[in-house]
Design an enzyme around this catalytic site. Structure first.
Site, PDB file in Angstrom:
ATOM      1  N   HIS A   1       0.829  -1.216   0.000  1.00 21.65           N
ATOM      2  CA  HIS A   1       0.000   0.000   0.000  1.00 21.65           C
ATOM      3  C   HIS A   1       0.863   1.265   0.000  1.00 21.65           C
ATOM      4  CE1 HIS A   1      -3.752  -2.238   0.642  1.00 21.65           C
ATOM      5  NE2 HIS A   1      -3.043  -3.003   1.454  1.00 21.65           N
TER       6      HIS A   1
ATOM      7  N   ASN B   1     -10.079  -3.190   1.971  1.00 25.56           N
ATOM      8  CA  ASN B   1      -9.773  -3.187   0.542  1.00 25.56           C
ATOM      9  C   ASN B   1     -11.046  -2.939  -0.256  1.00 25.56           C
ATOM     10  OD1 ASN B   1      -7.007  -3.799   0.834  1.00 25.56           O
ATOM     11  ND2 ASN B   1      -7.405  -5.993   0.883  1.00 25.56           N
TER      12      ASN B   1
END
Length: 743
Positions: free
Chosen positions: A95, A168
């Site tokens: 990320h 997510n």
């Protein structure tokens, strides 16, 4: 092939050491540090040399029917996760590429029947939030539009402390147990010998992992769907992924999943568009989010919960604690109780977006953890990661600091901000200062769950079924989405140059759907299976296809529309459509052959003219949701002579976008596409053919600011705007028309 490459590299080291005097000393110095991971005699060990008998399951309390909590005493799991957490400094290991914004969470309906958490029960509150979106695999310098899972992390600054949902845009994950997280990410990241490829999974190691772990089957189907190439952060769903718990004031526990559904609908790129944008505008998603907020078009999501009472935990054919499974909405409906809104961009990227740090272990009273083995490991891992990235006092950074009072006996450490007065820094103490809170005072109380089992590295039997939901997902997709999955797998596996990898994956697909396996095998050169390895159960579920999330009322709010003009354009059509777009909340951009004044058919160079936003070379059709070309004989003639203008039209057609044209521009659009079956207007009538909306004759009354978007609309603006609101014209793709145009 991979082993051949590595073996060749090691052989080269040996040759260099033998034949190169300049290199031999250095190579000799390095040789004791070189280890061959392809040595068949080698066995995996811990960093302190102990051979490990099993590396796929965290040590936990378990019995045949129940997977219990993970145990902190497991040295192998802790070492593996710790080493992984500290692989990057200071960039996030995963990320790393992200963007964020501030906003608020509003509760519309109290959930006090299932939780005592104030943020989910007090409808008078407005809870501030910071949300960070991200890709998973790429570095900070990678592109926004690659095929990847997207992070969707929310920090709620509640009155009781920070609550983080670290989720997510896909509701499931590749693995069931956190101990495998270093493996799945290592396999997805660039390959270690050459650091290639960056920010994509189209390579041998990723797909080798997918085959070796059948539990990943469901997730890789999602990752090959359109969900992995979202049109915008603002058009993604968000999922908490893991199973958490809720406890109400009566002490009753339920299991919960958290869902965010965008009010704009769930939309994606087409693959060719995503590929091109990665080079044309690698910052597309972060710019899109920033642009929407700056224009006052605040992104909004409905916040929902799926709740299963504790007594019903074992009533399903799957284990509700398995992160590779969804809870089908037919079995567990989504209850929408609130709204998330983003309304303020950061003032400085680094101290806010880059330094914001999330932990799945950050919960508030009324919200707790389940025995989900992925969540158990994440609770350890995320906290450890923040220590590595930001230091021990990371929660004192302004972006991470709670809005409620913070007081404890923690002291010192690098970058300490707090100055704490007093002579006591321990408990208990002779002054009885800073005692723990009682439950009545709002203290966090862990739910006293009963646990029975043995310590073992195994999973309960429901965790061993890995294919039913992969089939459920594929069956639930529209034909368009199924075609996209086939093409995505064709692209990914075509990039795998080890035949063992792509041939085995074709076999795996035969355990999901025979036609899927056959189509992909033909594309990538695998052996075409003749029979299914597992019968497809044929079941479907709602909420899995993106087509289930079209907005209830058609809207073009925040859609970017390019208006192509040149000198001599029709000012009535140009001004009319531009005003209507603005009134409908869309963002019109004027594009011309040059970014200097463009004059209409009714004015010479002494007139005011129009100053375009961009020129045809500076932008591409990929950066817009639709294009409109107004008439004007001289303007259209100039555009006809521009290969780039023709490419704009053809590319937008190929990407299934709405195209509008009026007056003389109708013939230009027709000639640009030149396809049988595409009809255009030859009179005052409006013709809508596969999302190409044309009207040859227009008057000032043809354009209006009050729009009634509807399928089959007779008015040009109504019909054209409706096509934009549908995101893309997929009938064009199903008819094969987009493949007939070179773009």
């Amino acid at each position: 092939m991979a082993s051949q490459i590595l073996a060749a590299g090691l052989q080269k080291v040996a040759v260099d050491a033998t034949h190169s005097p300049e290199k031999s000393k250095k190579i000799a110095q390095l040789c004791p540090h070189i280890k061959d991971s392809m040595d068949k005699k080698a066995r995996i060990t811990s960093d302190y040399g102990v051979k490990e008998t099993e590396t796929d399951h965290w040590l936990k309390v378990v019995n045949e029917d129940k997977t219990g909590p993970a145990l902190l005493e497991d040295p192998f799991a802790r070492e593996k996760i710790m080493r992984f957490d500290h692989e990057r400094i200071p960039e996030r290991v995963v990320h790393a590429r992200g963007s964020g914004a501030f906003g608020k969470f509003t509760l519309f309906e109290s959930a006090e029947d299932v939780t005592k958490a104030g943020v989910l029960t007090d409808t008078s509150r407005e809870t501030p939030v910071f949300v960070r979106f991200s890709t998973v695999l790429g570095s900070r310098g990678s592109a926004d539009t690659v095929r990847d899972v997207r992070g969707f992390a929310i920090k709620f600054y509640t009155d009781e402390g920070n609550w983080d949902i670290v989720g997510n845009n896909i509701p499931v994950f590749f693995i069931q147990d956190a101990i495998k997280f270093p493996d799945v990410i290592h396999a997805g990241k660039p390959e270690p010998h050459n650091e290639v490829p960056q920010a994509q999974t189209a390579h041998n190691n990723f797909w080798d992992f997918q085959f070796m772990h059948t539990e990943a089957t469901h997730m890789f189907m999602w990752s090959q769907s359109d969900r992995a190439i979202p049109r915008s952060y603002r058009m993604m769903q968000g999922f908490g992924v893991n199973t958490f718990t809720l406890v109400n004031a009566k002490g009753e526990r339920s299991f919960v999943k958290f869902i965010f559904t965008p009010e704009l609908g769930v939309h994606s790129f087409v693959w060719d568009e995503a590929l091109k944008l990665a080079g044309q505008d690698p910052d597309f998603h972060r710019k899109d989010l920033w642009e929407a907020i700056e224009n006052g078009a605040y992104p909004k999501w409905k916040f929902g919960i799926q709740v299963i009472p504790e007594a019903q935990e074992n009533d399903f054919e799957f284990d509700i604690l398995d992160a590779t499974k969804v809870w089908p909405e037919e079995l567990v409906p989504i209850r929408y109780i609130g709204q998330l809104e983003l309304n303020r961009n950061p003032d400085e990227f680094f101290p806010e977006t880059e330094q914001v740090a999330f932990c799945t272990s950050h919960v508030v009273p009324g919200i707790g953890f389940s025995d989900d083995p992925l969540l158990q490991g994440r609770n350890f891992s995320y906290f450890d990661t923040q220590l590595s990235r930001l230091g021990v006092n990371w929660q004192e950074l302004p972006i991470n600091k709670p809005v409620c009072p913070v007081m404890n006996n923690n002291r010192d450490g690098a970058m300490r901000h707090t100055i704490q007065k007093g002579t006591i820094n321990y408990w208990p103490n002779r002054f009885d200062t800073l005692p723990p809170s009682t439950a009545q005072e709002g203290g966090y109380v862990d739910y006293p769950a009963k646990i029975a089992g043995i310590k073992a590295r195994v999973v309960s039997k429901k965790f061993k079924e890995h294919f039913n939901q992969a089939q459920l997902f594929y069956n639930s997709l529209s034909q368009v989405e199924k075609n996209h999955v086939i093409n995505a797998l064709g692209f990914e596996l075509d990039h795998c140059d080890d035949p063992l990898v792509y041939k085995r994956m074709c076999d795996r697909l035969a355990e999901i759907d025979l036609n899927l396996a056959q189509e992909v095998a033909e594309l990538v050169g695998g052996e075409i299976p003749q029979e299914a390895k597992r019968v497809n159960h044929g079941k479907k579920s709602k909420g899995l296809s993106q087509f289930d999330y079209m907005p209830a009322t058609p809207t073009i709010a925040t859609r970017r529309v390019a208006i192509l003009i040149a000198d001599g354009y029709d000012p009535i059509a140009y001004n009319g459509v531009k005003a209507a777009l603005t009134a409908a909340g869309a963002l019109p951009f004027t594009i011309a052959p040059k970014r200097s004044k463009i004059y209409s058919a009714n004015e010479d160079k002494s007139g005011t003219g129009v100053f375009p936003d961009h020129n045809l070379e500076g932008m591409r059709s990929t950066m817009f949701d639709s294009i409109y070309v107004p008439g004007g004989a001289r303007s259209v003639e100039t555009l006809r002579k521009s290969g780039r203008a023709l490419h704009w039209v053809r590319e937008a057609f190929g990407h299934l976008k709405a195209i509008g044209a009026t007056g003389e521009a109708v013939a230009f659009i027709s000639d640009a596409c030149q396809l049988p079956g595409i009809q255009v207007s030859s009179s005052g009538d409006v013709v809508n053919s596969y999302g190409v909306v044309t009207a040859s004759q227009v008057t000032p009354h043809s354009f209006k600011e009050t729009v009634q978007m509807a399928k089959g609309a007779k008015d040009f603006v109504d019909a054209y705007f409706y096509e934009i609101s549908q995101h893309r014209n997929f009938e064009r793709e199903l008819a094969g028309l987009n493949g007939m145009v070179a773009y």
